[in-house]
Each structure stands twice: as structure tokens, then as C-alpha cells.
Scaffold this motif. Sequence first.
Motif, PDB file in Angstrom:
ATOM      1  N   PHE A  98      13.154   0.375  -7.071  1.00  0.00           N
ATOM      2  CA  PHE A  98      12.278  -0.193  -6.056  1.00  0.00           C
ATOM      3  C   PHE A  98      11.679   0.906  -5.181  1.00  0.00           C
ATOM      4  O   PHE A  98      12.380   1.785  -4.702  1.00  0.00           O
ATOM      5  CB  PHE A  98      13.022  -1.205  -5.179  1.00  0.00           C
ATOM      6  N   ASP A  99      10.387   0.831  -4.984  1.00  0.00           N
ATOM      7  CA  ASP A  99       9.637   1.781  -4.163  1.00  0.00           C
ATOM      8  C   ASP A  99       9.807   3.219  -4.652  1.00  0.00           C
ATOM      9  O   ASP A  99       9.626   4.158  -3.897  1.00  0.00           O
ATOM     10  CB  ASP A  99      10.031   1.651  -2.680  1.00  0.00           C
ATOM     11  N   GLU A 134       6.656  -7.730  -7.425  1.00  0.00           N
ATOM     12  CA  GLU A 134       5.797  -8.496  -6.514  1.00  0.00           C
ATOM     13  C   GLU A 134       6.157  -8.320  -5.044  1.00  0.00           C
ATOM     14  O   GLU A 134       5.486  -8.840  -4.168  1.00  0.00           O
ATOM     15  CB  GLU A 134       5.919  -9.985  -6.852  1.00  0.00           C
ATOM     16  N   ARG A 135       7.248  -7.603  -4.771  1.00  0.00           N
ATOM     17  CA  ARG A 135       7.728  -7.549  -3.396  1.00  0.00           C
ATOM     18  C   ARG A 135       6.931  -6.575  -2.549  1.00  0.00           C
ATOM     19  O   ARG A 135       6.461  -5.559  -3.034  1.00  0.00           O
ATOM     20  CB  ARG A 135       9.211  -7.172  -3.390  1.00  0.00           C
ATOM     21  N   GLY A 136       6.795  -6.913  -1.297  1.00  0.00           N
ATOM     22  CA  GLY A 136       6.068  -6.044  -0.382  1.00  0.00           C
ATOM     23  C   GLY A 136       4.580  -6.257  -0.489  1.00  0.00           C
ATOM     24  O   GLY A 136       4.107  -7.243  -1.024  1.00  0.00           O
ATOM     25  N   SER A 137       3.847  -5.276   0.003  1.00  0.00           N
ATOM     26  CA  SER A 137       2.413  -5.453   0.183  1.00  0.00           C
ATOM     27  C   SER A 137       1.613  -5.168  -1.097  1.00  0.00           C
ATOM     28  O   SER A 137       1.809  -4.132  -1.736  1.00  0.00           O
ATOM     29  CB  SER A 137       1.990  -4.490   1.296  1.00  0.00           C
ATOM     30  N   TYR A 140      -0.320  -1.764  -1.089  1.00  0.00           N
ATOM     31  CA  TYR A 140       0.605  -0.641  -1.199  1.00  0.00           C
ATOM     32  C   TYR A 140       1.100  -0.550  -2.637  1.00  0.00           C
ATOM     33  O   TYR A 140       1.209   0.533  -3.214  1.00  0.00           O
ATOM     34  CB  TYR A 140       1.778  -0.799  -0.226  1.00  0.00           C
ATOM     35  N   ASN A 141       1.360  -1.702  -3.235  1.00  0.00           N
ATOM     36  CA  ASN A 141       1.828  -1.719  -4.614  1.00  0.00           C
ATOM     37  C   ASN A 141       0.776  -1.195  -5.589  1.00  0.00           C
ATOM     38  O   ASN A 141       1.118  -0.574  -6.590  1.00  0.00           O
ATOM     39  CB  ASN A 141       2.271  -3.134  -4.996  1.00  0.00           C
ATOM     40  N   LEU A 144       1.223   2.425  -5.227  1.00  0.00           N
ATOM     41  CA  LEU A 144       2.527   2.826  -5.770  1.00  0.00           C
ATOM     42  C   LEU A 144       2.517   2.809  -7.301  1.00  0.00           C
ATOM     43  O   LEU A 144       3.047   3.718  -7.949  1.00  0.00           O
ATOM     44  CB  LEU A 144       3.616   1.882  -5.223  1.00  0.00           C
ATOM     45  N   LYS A 147       0.823   5.804  -8.461  1.00  0.00           N
ATOM     46  CA  LYS A 147       1.686   6.968  -8.273  1.00  0.00           C
ATOM     47  C   LYS A 147       2.671   7.082  -9.441  1.00  0.00           C
ATOM     48  O   LYS A 147       2.940   8.170  -9.938  1.00  0.00           O
ATOM     49  CB  LYS A 147       2.435   6.814  -6.945  1.00  0.00           C
ATOM     50  N   GLU A 173       0.883  -5.099  -8.409  1.00  0.00           N
ATOM     51  CA  GLU A 173       1.830  -6.175  -8.742  1.00  0.00           C
ATOM     52  C   GLU A 173       1.136  -7.314  -9.474  1.00  0.00           C
ATOM     53  O   GLU A 173       1.703  -8.386  -9.637  1.00  0.00           O
ATOM     54  CB  GLU A 173       2.477  -6.695  -7.458  1.00  0.00           C
ATOM     55  N   TRP A 186      12.108  -8.476 -11.451  1.00  0.00           N
ATOM     56  CA  TRP A 186      11.554  -7.339 -10.701  1.00  0.00           C
ATOM     57  C   TRP A 186      11.858  -6.028 -11.422  1.00  0.00           C
ATOM     58  O   TRP A 186      11.030  -5.125 -11.467  1.00  0.00           O
ATOM     59  CB  TRP A 186      12.115  -7.337  -9.275  1.00  0.00           C
TER      60      TRP A 186
ATOM     61  N   ILE B 301       1.043   8.371  -0.326  1.00  0.00           N
ATOM     62  CA  ILE B 301       0.154   7.204  -0.357  1.00  0.00           C
ATOM     63  C   ILE B 301      -0.347   6.914   1.055  1.00  0.00           C
ATOM     64  O   ILE B 301       0.453   6.814   1.996  1.00  0.00           O
ATOM     65  CB  ILE B 301       0.902   5.959  -0.898  1.00  0.00           C
ATOM     66  N   GLU B 304      -4.298   0.660   3.061  1.00  0.00           N
ATOM     67  CA  GLU B 304      -4.277  -0.503   3.940  1.00  0.00           C
ATOM     68  C   GLU B 304      -4.810  -0.189   5.338  1.00  0.00           C
ATOM     69  O   GLU B 304      -4.150  -0.400   6.353  1.00  0.00           O
ATOM     70  CB  GLU B 304      -2.861  -1.091   4.002  1.00  0.00           C
ATOM     71  N   TYR B 345      10.719  -0.238   5.790  1.00  0.00           N
ATOM     72  CA  TYR B 345       9.491  -0.634   5.075  1.00  0.00           C
ATOM     73  C   TYR B 345       8.595  -1.424   6.015  1.00  0.00           C
ATOM     74  O   TYR B 345       8.914  -2.563   6.381  1.00  0.00           O
ATOM     75  CB  TYR B 345       9.897  -1.488   3.859  1.00  0.00           C
ATOM     76  N   PHE B 367      11.561  -9.572   2.483  1.00  0.00           N
ATOM     77  CA  PHE B 367      10.271  -9.146   3.022  1.00  0.00           C
ATOM     78  C   PHE B 367       9.716 -10.223   3.935  1.00  0.00           C
ATOM     79  O   PHE B 367       9.582 -11.376   3.530  1.00  0.00           O
ATOM     80  CB  PHE B 367       9.289  -8.827   1.891  1.00  0.00           C
TER      81      PHE B 367
END
Lengths: 197, 443
Positions: A98-99, A134-137, A140-141, A144, A147, A173, A186, B301, B304, B345, B367
Motif C-alpha cells: 500500500f502506497d 481503490e483506497r485513498g484519493s 493521488y492514485n 502513484l 510512479k 485506481e 486490494w 508526487i 491535486e 495520509y 479512509f
Amino acid sequence: MTTSLKKTFLLAAMMAALTTLSACSTPGGGAEGGSDTDLQPLEQQMDGQGTGARPGEDVDLGVEIHGIEIGNGVADGSALGQDAQGVMTYQPVVYFGFDQSILSEENTALVKHYAQVLMDNPDKTVKLEGHTDERGSPEYNLALAEKRAKAVAQVMMLFGVNEKRIEVISFGEEQPAALEHTEEAWTLNRRVEIKIH
Amino acid sequence: MQLLKAKPGLFKSIMLTAGLAGMFGIMLPTQAQARLTIEINESYENALPIAIVPFASNSAAMPENIAQIVRDDLRRSGKFKPLPVGSLPAQPSLAEEVDFAQWRPLDIDNMLIGKVVDMGNDRYQIEVRFMDVLRKQQVFGKRWSNIPGRQLRQIGHLISDLIYEELTGVRGAFNTQIAYVTLKNENGKRRYTLEVADADGYNPQPILRSPKPIMSPSWSPDGKKLAYVSFEKGRSYIIVQSLDGKYRETLASFTGINGAPAWSPDGQKMAMTLSKDGSADIYVMDLQTRALKRVTRDWSIETEAAWAPDGRSIYFNSDRRGQPQVFQVLLETGEIKRITYEGRYNANPEVSPDGRYIAVVHGQGGFNIGLQDLQTSQFNVLTHTFLDESPTFSPNGEMILYAMNQNDKGKLAIVSPDGKTSQVLSVQDGQVREPAWGPFLNR
């Protein structure tokens, strides 16, 4: 390119068929013509699904390969050179925490393997498709996932693959391999799909 | 009529009618879209009781029940508790019909009365009076003439806005729109639709349908266009489109990701995330010249972007310290300040219209939506649902709309900045996500 939904919908039906295919090494229905073109839809439908194997399974020579074998190929990247009749395809997938966007030693070895496949097949190019869970923004995903794909690209370049042969695409996501909202799903969704063409 | 503040009021009504007609003129033709249904899942203590009397009408079959629309709006705000119609002692529709002695025992300060006249040819006249029960006088009176049936809901929202502003001092945001993306399975295929609907979920209009993902709608400050991210060409591009679909243009299709469009408050620029020069960074594009200015420059990164209301700084998410946290860049000097510290986060900053609060996606195992108060430096977790993301403020700052997951289904929810969950918005046969609350429409 097909949507991952299609993949998912077909997955259940395909899984059974593929298990049989792999086990018996008999040509699949889609391989009747023996040509790459006939196989294309089938390959695409299976994108990213692998055999449904979880990360960490299917360890071969210290290299994680989440591939699908269709038809008479051998589980060896060199078979990619025989595409016309070889009828075999890999959908290798690199998984992440994750992340995270750093490759584990195991994943580095996996990527190195496909870097070598590319070096051995100079006419091939590779698409690296980055995904997150799918978690978080979502935005941002998107960053990520890119990356992650770029981390895979870096390793490929380190092992000699020319940057021009690598295409990085981020889906964030938006194209999950598994649709459930569970840790297991996930885990499968945090990935980079290596697509050699 | 004698109680209407006649001339200025009428003039305003005409302007209003023209404005509404203009607004609807640019809409796509209505298609059979399933509207968002709203479920109010918590009742409010301390909500102010108010009487919204059913409107009188000269026709049995009115296309909309305006009094009910007002009642629903006020109830959804969490600040008002409209009395049940059955408990009202009378149903006056004219000021002179109100017997204040009858209403005193109900413990209400205000009541709304009104009437709707069917003028034929689908044209209606609406007249309302907002009464102070204690002072026994009219607070305001308004009349709208020549309104087509399909605009009656808007009139209801306008009445709600007037009442809300009268009683709270804050402009109401009932007559606003929201954009969001629905995701449906159609014969095993994913279908994405970018839609715009009224803030109460009614009148959904499709803006774009696509088999590929659509993300991150951002409203132009005039409420006439949306910028969004579309994967229709196989990767993320930023598109700008007018609501009527007559104008559509690809704004950013650089190598790498093109994401997170955010319209500047003056409508002249678009902040966006591009990775064409390496890692994801924030850029600002001048919409006239298309000149790009790079705002952040970092190996990590940066994405947003969210404009401060004065347009002089941009809040953004960066993982330069290892995990996503919110930072602020002052556009004149390039100076960068860290904004969030709470937890590991904090992503997707959204600025409240008054610039005081930053809503974020806050990760802490789960979240949820968090709220950073820039004045007091306090941080609060507002929501307790599952997979909460994409917060967006109502233009009056009184509500935060966000996306979440409930029973394996993507839904929208609205929470007030004090953390009271008020409502859930969902579509019958699909997922809904990526909400963006539109600006105030012209009065």
C-alpha cells in the motif's frame, strides 16, 4: 485495449477453461487458426488476470511469474520469439504494498527477466500499465500508479532496455483486476502489468 | 399582492426568469436518467421548527409540489425541522388569511405560505410570503411569473435559498448543481457517465458517456463548463466541455499523466497535474494563451491542486515526506508551507469558500474525510463511512459532499463541517463517485 470489467466478467468462465488448457497443454479454442490475430481477443480478455494466482505463488527460479500459458508454449520468455506459431503469452504482473512504489528484490528479479526477454527480442516493445487499489484519493492514485510503472521502467532501463521501447501508462485506481472491497482484492490491484508486444 | 414589495421585486423576478431560461437553454435534452435518491439517515437536534404551508393552487395537477421541495431542502440542511403538514392548524395562502393566534402555540418563529397559478400552456405564476409569526408581519414576499413547469423545482430551491439566508445570514446553496460520475455495468461492460444534477439529485443530465474512466470534474467559476479527466484515448487527458456539449476541447494531452484539473477562481487559468517532465508536478495553464507555468519541481508526487479563494496560492498533495500530506505554494514567491501534520495520509485538499478550512482524504487505517482548520490548526475527522474520498464544499461552505462505499456500492454522502452526517445520495443500478459541487448560479 479492453476494459478490465470485461476481463473480470470473463474471468470466472475463463479460469476453468484455462486451468484445463494449462494442465493439458492443448490448444485453446481461440487458437484454432494458429495465428496471433485469432488469439488477440483472448489475450486481451485475460490481461492482468494471470491465472488468478496470488502474489508470492508460482515462484520459478526465484522469479515471480504470473503468466498465462495459452496453447503449446513453454513457460519461458524466449518463446515470445516464436509468436506466429508459438501461441504463448505472458501477462506478468508486479505487485506493490500500500502506497508503495519500490520494487522488492523478488520483483526486481522478475522485471530483470522481462528486460532480458526484451533484449533478446529487439523487435518487441513493452507497455507498463500502473494501477493502485481503490483506497485513498483517485488523483493521488493516478500519480502513484505512474510512479510504480516508472519504477518498473527504471529497472528495465538499468538492465539495458532502451527507453524508447517502453511505454508507461497510468490507470490509477480506475481499472481494478478484482472488484471486491477487501484486502485480498486490494493486494491484487496494486500492480504494474507488463505487456510485451 | 399589496404585500409584495412591488416594483423592485417584480423586476428581479423577470431577470430571474430570463436567467433560468438561459440556464436551461444550454442543457442537453433530457434523457431517461435515473436520478440520485437521497436518504436522510440522521435527525438533527436543535433544528429550528418552521411551518411550510402547502401552496394553494387553481389546478389539481401541478407538475411539482413546491412547498414539499422547500420542506425537503430545509430539512436536508440540518438546520430546520419543517412541521408535518398534518400538524398545521390551517393552510392559508394569502397574508390576510393568516390568523397568527392559531400559529403561536406551535412554537415556531416563521412560516411560509404561497400559491401557484396554472396560467395554461405549461406556464405558472408562483407567489410566496415568508411570515414572522411573533411579529405578525411579512418578512419577504416574492412572485415569479410565466415559469414553465420544468423550472418549478428551481423556484422551490430559490425560495429555500431566500429562507435560509434570511434565517441564518448565509446564502443558501439549494439552487446549485453537482457533477459526478456514475459507473454502470451494461452487458458486462463498464459504462461511465459524467452527469450534472440539481444539488438535491433531481434533473440529472448526461454530460459525457464513455466506456473508459472519467475522473475529477472541476467546475468553471461561471458554472457553464466542466474540466475533467477522460481515458477515452487510452490514457488520462484533461478535457474542457460546456454543459451543453457544444464546446469540447482537449486541454492537456502531454506524455505521462494529465490529471487533477482545477479552475482558478477568476476562471482564467487551470491548475493541473502533469508528469511530462518526470514525476507528477503541479502546473498552471493560462487558458487564453495555453502557456504553461510549472509550479512545483520535485522528484516526489505533487498533485491535486486546489486554489485558495484569492487565487494567490495553491494547496496541493505531495508525498515528498514519504506519505501524502497537504502543502501550500504561494504563487508569487514559490514559497512552500506544509499544512497537514495529523496522521500519515492526507490527500486531495479542497478549500472551503471562505478559505478557512481544508477538507482532505485522511487515512488512518480506514479512509475518511478530515477537516483542517487553518485558523486554529485543529484537525477533525468528519466522516465515519467506508472508503471516503473526493470531498467538495457547497459554494456557501455549509456542507461537504464526498464519495464513499456502502454495501459494496459507490455512493455520495453529505456532511456538515461539524461532522453530522446528514444524507446519502445513490443511484439505483450503479455506482456514483467523483462529486464536484458547482458554484452559485446567478440569482
